[in-house]
Design a protein around this motif. Structure first.
Motif, PDB file in Angstrom:
ATOM      1  N   MET A   1      -9.164  -1.466  17.374  1.00  0.00           N
ATOM      2  CA  MET A   1      -7.568  -1.293  17.091  1.00  0.00           C
ATOM      3  C   MET A   1      -7.486  -1.087  15.559  1.00  0.00           C
ATOM      4  O   MET A   1      -7.780  -1.810  14.707  1.00  0.00           O
ATOM      5  N   ALA A   2      -6.754   0.127  15.179  1.00  0.00           N
ATOM      6  CA  ALA A   2      -6.794   0.574  13.899  1.00  0.00           C
ATOM      7  C   ALA A   2      -5.548  -0.295  13.251  1.00  0.00           C
ATOM      8  O   ALA A   2      -4.288  -0.381  13.902  1.00  0.00           O
ATOM      9  N   ARG A   3      -5.354  -0.601  11.875  1.00  0.00           N
ATOM     10  CA  ARG A   3      -4.334  -1.421  11.448  1.00  0.00           C
ATOM     11  C   ARG A   3      -3.223  -0.146  10.853  1.00  0.00           C
ATOM     12  O   ARG A   3      -3.601   0.794  10.318  1.00  0.00           O
ATOM     13  N   HIS A   4      -2.115  -0.674  10.961  1.00  0.00           N
ATOM     14  CA  HIS A   4      -1.194   0.402  10.578  1.00  0.00           C
ATOM     15  C   HIS A   4      -0.447   0.034   9.149  1.00  0.00           C
ATOM     16  O   HIS A   4      -0.640  -0.976   8.854  1.00  0.00           O
ATOM     17  N   THR A   5      -0.210   0.837   8.451  1.00  0.00           N
ATOM     18  CA  THR A   5       0.445   0.673   7.088  1.00  0.00           C
ATOM     19  C   THR A   5       1.984   0.758   7.225  1.00  0.00           C
ATOM     20  O   THR A   5       2.349   1.519   7.625  1.00  0.00           O
ATOM     21  N   LYS A   6       2.451  -0.206   6.637  1.00  0.00           N
ATOM     22  CA  LYS A   6       4.077  -0.384   6.749  1.00  0.00           C
ATOM     23  C   LYS A   6       4.655   0.272   5.509  1.00  0.00           C
ATOM     24  O   LYS A   6       5.725   1.174   5.778  1.00  0.00           O
ATOM     25  N   LYS A   7       4.240   0.177   4.320  1.00  0.00           N
ATOM     26  CA  LYS A   7       4.665   0.662   3.181  1.00  0.00           C
ATOM     27  C   LYS A   7       4.118   1.890   2.544  1.00  0.00           C
ATOM     28  O   LYS A   7       4.982   2.847   2.299  1.00  0.00           O
ATOM     29  N   VAL A   8       2.917   2.033   2.668  1.00  0.00           N
ATOM     30  CA  VAL A   8       2.128   3.148   1.868  1.00  0.00           C
ATOM     31  C   VAL A   8       2.054   4.238   2.763  1.00  0.00           C
ATOM     32  O   VAL A   8       1.718   5.618   2.190  1.00  0.00           O
ATOM     33  N   GLY A   9       2.089   4.257   3.921  1.00  0.00           N
ATOM     34  CA  GLY A   9       2.192   5.456   4.767  1.00  0.00           C
ATOM     35  C   GLY A   9       0.546   6.176   4.535  1.00  0.00           C
ATOM     36  O   GLY A   9      -0.491   5.941   4.871  1.00  0.00           O
ATOM     37  N   VAL A  10       0.879   7.660   4.432  1.00  0.00           N
ATOM     38  CA  VAL A  10      -0.370   8.265   4.412  1.00  0.00           C
ATOM     39  C   VAL A  10      -1.353   8.096   3.460  1.00  0.00           C
ATOM     40  O   VAL A  10      -2.539   8.565   3.655  1.00  0.00           O
ATOM     41  N   GLY A  12      -2.376   5.246   2.502  1.00  0.00           N
ATOM     42  CA  GLY A  12      -3.008   3.873   3.012  1.00  0.00           C
ATOM     43  C   GLY A  12      -4.614   4.226   2.878  1.00  0.00           C
ATOM     44  O   GLY A  12      -5.240   3.007   2.657  1.00  0.00           O
ATOM     45  N   LYS A  13      -4.942   5.459   3.178  1.00  0.00           N
ATOM     46  CA  LYS A  13      -6.301   5.427   3.012  1.00  0.00           C
ATOM     47  C   LYS A  13      -7.118   5.589   1.752  1.00  0.00           C
ATOM     48  O   LYS A  13      -8.119   5.273   1.652  1.00  0.00           O
ATOM     49  N   TYR A  14      -6.206   5.308   0.813  1.00  0.00           N
ATOM     50  CA  TYR A  14      -6.797   5.390  -0.629  1.00  0.00           C
ATOM     51  C   TYR A  14      -6.900   3.702  -0.812  1.00  0.00           C
ATOM     52  O   TYR A  14      -7.690   3.393  -2.155  1.00  0.00           O
ATOM     53  N   GLY A  15      -6.413   2.856  -0.063  1.00  0.00           N
ATOM     54  CA  GLY A  15      -6.578   1.366  -0.388  1.00  0.00           C
ATOM     55  C   GLY A  15      -5.757   0.725  -1.568  1.00  0.00           C
ATOM     56  O   GLY A  15      -4.889   1.463  -1.796  1.00  0.00           O
ATOM     57  N   THR A  16      -6.437   0.099  -2.629  1.00  0.00           N
ATOM     58  CA  THR A  16      -5.909  -0.296  -3.804  1.00  0.00           C
ATOM     59  C   THR A  16      -6.533   0.466  -4.805  1.00  0.00           C
ATOM     60  O   THR A  16      -6.121   0.175  -6.081  1.00  0.00           O
ATOM     61  N   ARG A  17      -7.154   1.666  -4.594  1.00  0.00           N
ATOM     62  CA  ARG A  17      -7.535   2.556  -5.687  1.00  0.00           C
ATOM     63  C   ARG A  17      -6.445   3.399  -6.144  1.00  0.00           C
ATOM     64  O   ARG A  17      -5.416   3.662  -5.695  1.00  0.00           O
ATOM     65  N   TYR A  18      -6.897   3.765  -7.591  1.00  0.00           N
ATOM     66  CA  TYR A  18      -5.932   4.729  -8.239  1.00  0.00           C
ATOM     67  C   TYR A  18      -4.565   4.347  -8.878  1.00  0.00           C
ATOM     68  O   TYR A  18      -4.001   5.061  -9.518  1.00  0.00           O
TER      69      TYR A  18
END
Length: 92
Positions: A1-10, A12-18
């Motif tokens: 099951m994939a985790r959903h992102t609450k705040k960052v949305g689309v 979220g794929k970048y994680g903590t980078r940038y």
């Protein structure tokens, strides 16, 4: 099951980078490019981006060249209004 992102949305794929500020800008751009826009030909909300600058209506199958992230850019709107104003001056 994939985790959903609450705040960052689309983005979220970048994680903590940038960094948060760059991810916020990227989020605004990505949401606008993935959105459906109103077709100027048929009036339905079915204009989607196929690739950079190419927009296609799923309902009436029209293909339009537009901006990279939205169907119409501010520069294109300005040019369109200027051309219309100049045409009216010539005809009047």
């Amino acid at each position: 099951m994939a985790r959903h992102t609450k705040k960052v949305g689309v983005v979220g794929k970048y994680g903590t980078r940038y960094g948060a500020s760059l991810r916020k800008v990227a989020k605004k751009i990505e949401i606008s490019q993935r959105a459906k826009y109103t077709c100027v030909f048929c009036g339905k909300d079915s204009m989607k981006r196929t690739c950079v600058g190419i927009w296609q209506c799923k309902a009436c199958r029209k293909t339009v060249a537009g901006g990279a992230w939205s169907v119409s850019t501010t520069a294109a709107t300005t040019v369109r209004s200027t051309i219309r104003r100049l045409r009216e001056q010539v005809n009047a």
